[in-house]
Design a protein around this motif. Structure first.
Motif, mmCIF file in Angstrom:
data_model
loop_
_atom_site.group_PDB
_atom_site.id
_atom_site.type_symbol
_atom_site.label_atom_id
_atom_site.label_comp_id
_atom_site.label_asym_id
_atom_site.label_seq_id
_atom_site.Cartn_x
_atom_site.Cartn_y
_atom_site.Cartn_z
ATOM 1 N N ARG A 1 57.415 -15.280 56.456
ATOM 2 C CA ARG A 1 56.776 -13.976 56.315
ATOM 3 C C ARG A 1 56.493 -13.648 54.853
ATOM 4 O O ARG A 1 55.462 -13.061 54.538
ATOM 5 C CB ARG A 1 57.660 -12.903 56.936
ATOM 6 N N ARG A 2 57.383 -14.014 53.961
ATOM 7 C CA ARG A 2 57.151 -13.758 52.534
ATOM 8 C C ARG A 2 56.009 -14.612 52.018
ATOM 9 O O ARG A 2 55.233 -14.151 51.192
ATOM 10 C CB ARG A 2 58.422 -14.007 51.745
ATOM 11 N N GLU B 1 51.511 -19.263 65.251
ATOM 12 C CA GLU B 1 51.319 -17.991 64.555
ATOM 13 C C GLU B 1 52.101 -16.879 65.248
ATOM 14 O O GLU B 1 52.795 -16.092 64.603
ATOM 15 C CB GLU B 1 49.827 -17.676 64.551
ATOM 16 N N ARG B 2 52.016 -16.827 66.557
ATOM 17 C CA ARG B 2 52.698 -15.781 67.314
ATOM 18 C C ARG B 2 54.217 -15.936 67.236
ATOM 19 O O ARG B 2 54.944 -14.955 67.165
ATOM 20 C CB ARG B 2 52.215 -15.789 68.755
ATOM 21 N N MET B 3 54.690 -17.169 67.237
ATOM 22 C CA MET B 3 56.131 -17.390 67.142
ATOM 23 C C MET B 3 56.651 -16.998 65.760
ATOM 24 O O MET B 3 57.762 -16.484 65.638
ATOM 25 C CB MET B 3 56.474 -18.851 67.438
ATOM 26 N N SER B 4 55.873 -17.246 64.723
ATOM 27 C CA SER B 4 56.320 -16.893 63.378
ATOM 28 C C SER B 4 56.390 -15.387 63.189
ATOM 29 O O SER B 4 57.282 -14.885 62.505
ATOM 30 C CB SER B 4 55.375 -17.491 62.339
ATOM 31 N N VAL B 5 55.463 -14.669 63.787
ATOM 32 C CA VAL B 5 55.407 -13.228 63.587
ATOM 33 C C VAL B 5 56.399 -12.494 64.491
ATOM 34 O O VAL B 5 57.110 -11.592 64.048
ATOM 35 C CB VAL B 5 53.969 -12.714 63.836
ATOM 36 N N PRO C 1 59.357 -9.440 73.591
ATOM 37 C CA PRO C 1 58.464 -10.073 72.614
ATOM 38 C C PRO C 1 58.295 -11.575 72.820
ATOM 39 O O PRO C 1 57.233 -12.127 72.530
ATOM 40 C CB PRO C 1 59.126 -9.786 71.266
ATOM 41 N N LEU C 2 59.326 -12.242 73.318
ATOM 42 C CA LEU C 2 59.183 -13.672 73.597
ATOM 43 C C LEU C 2 58.173 -13.918 74.716
ATOM 44 O O LEU C 2 57.422 -14.889 74.685
ATOM 45 C CB LEU C 2 60.528 -14.287 73.958
ATOM 46 N N ALA D 1 49.324 -4.698 62.034
ATOM 47 C CA ALA D 1 50.494 -4.146 61.350
ATOM 48 C C ALA D 1 51.699 -5.079 61.407
ATOM 49 O O ALA D 1 52.585 -5.009 60.556
ATOM 50 C CB ALA D 1 50.857 -2.797 61.962
ATOM 51 N N VAL D 2 51.738 -5.962 62.382
ATOM 52 C CA VAL D 2 52.856 -6.885 62.529
ATOM 53 C C VAL D 2 52.770 -8.021 61.513
ATOM 54 O O VAL D 2 53.780 -8.578 61.096
ATOM 55 C CB VAL D 2 52.887 -7.441 63.972
ATOM 56 N N TYR D 3 51.558 -8.362 61.091
ATOM 57 C CA TYR D 3 51.345 -9.466 60.161
ATOM 58 C C TYR D 3 51.651 -9.039 58.732
ATOM 59 O O TYR D 3 51.437 -7.882 58.366
ATOM 60 C CB TYR D 3 49.893 -9.944 60.236
ATOM 61 N N PRO D 4 52.101 -9.963 57.895
ATOM 62 C CA PRO D 4 52.265 -9.619 56.474
ATOM 63 C C PRO D 4 50.911 -9.374 55.804
ATOM 64 O O PRO D 4 49.879 -9.835 56.301
ATOM 65 C CB PRO D 4 52.959 -10.849 55.879
#
Length: 141
Positions: free
Chosen positions: A30-31, A52-56, A95-96, A109-112
């Motif tokens: 995320r950073r 992508e979805r798993m990382s977020v 969420p899973l 808004a969920v994405y960095p």
């Protein structure tokens, strides 16, 4: 301590470490301070949407589920903690499920902040390729 208690403590500790690893990986990605940390976002080169979805969403939810399991397996107080962690685990399982359902959009808004322009560029590339394919098929008829 008997063998059953030691086994339960080891399982609880291992589950806690796995959950912490999920959180550490999610925070590192995320950073996005290095190119390796940003690799999950892709650059329109066919990066699977699932990663992508798993990382977020998926890895933080998986970390919480591991920690809930870790608390529930504790030998003496695990049954009492189950009253607290069971609702949390159910709420974090949602969420899973969302991660697997590609037709449910994930809000920006969920994405960095660094990933939002890349996401928009990837979406535009998909729209452009679909428009090209539609025009190509139309010419072939």
């Amino acid at each position: 301590m008997d063998d059953e208690t030691i086994t339960a403590l080891l399982i609880s500790a291992a589950s806690f470490v796995v959950g912490a690893a999920f959180f550490a990986l999610a925070i590192w990605e995320r950073r996005g301070r290095s190119p390796a940390a940003r690799r999950w976002m892709g650059r329109g080169r066919g990066n699977p949407l699932f990663r992508e979805r798993m990382s977020v969403i998926g890895m933080p939810a998986g970390g919480v589920l591991c920690w809930c399991f870790s608390a529930a397996v504790l030998p003496v107080i695990g049954t009492y903690l189950m009253l607290v962690v069971a609702p949390i685990a159910v709420l974090c399982f949602i969420p899973l499920i969302i991660c697997r359902l590609d037709f449910i959009p994930i809000p920006d808004a969920v994405y960095p902040k660094w990933a939002r322009p890349i996401r928009h560029a990837n979406e535009q590339a998909v729209k452009d390729s679909e428009a090209w394919l539609h025009a190509y098929r139309k010419r072939q008829r």
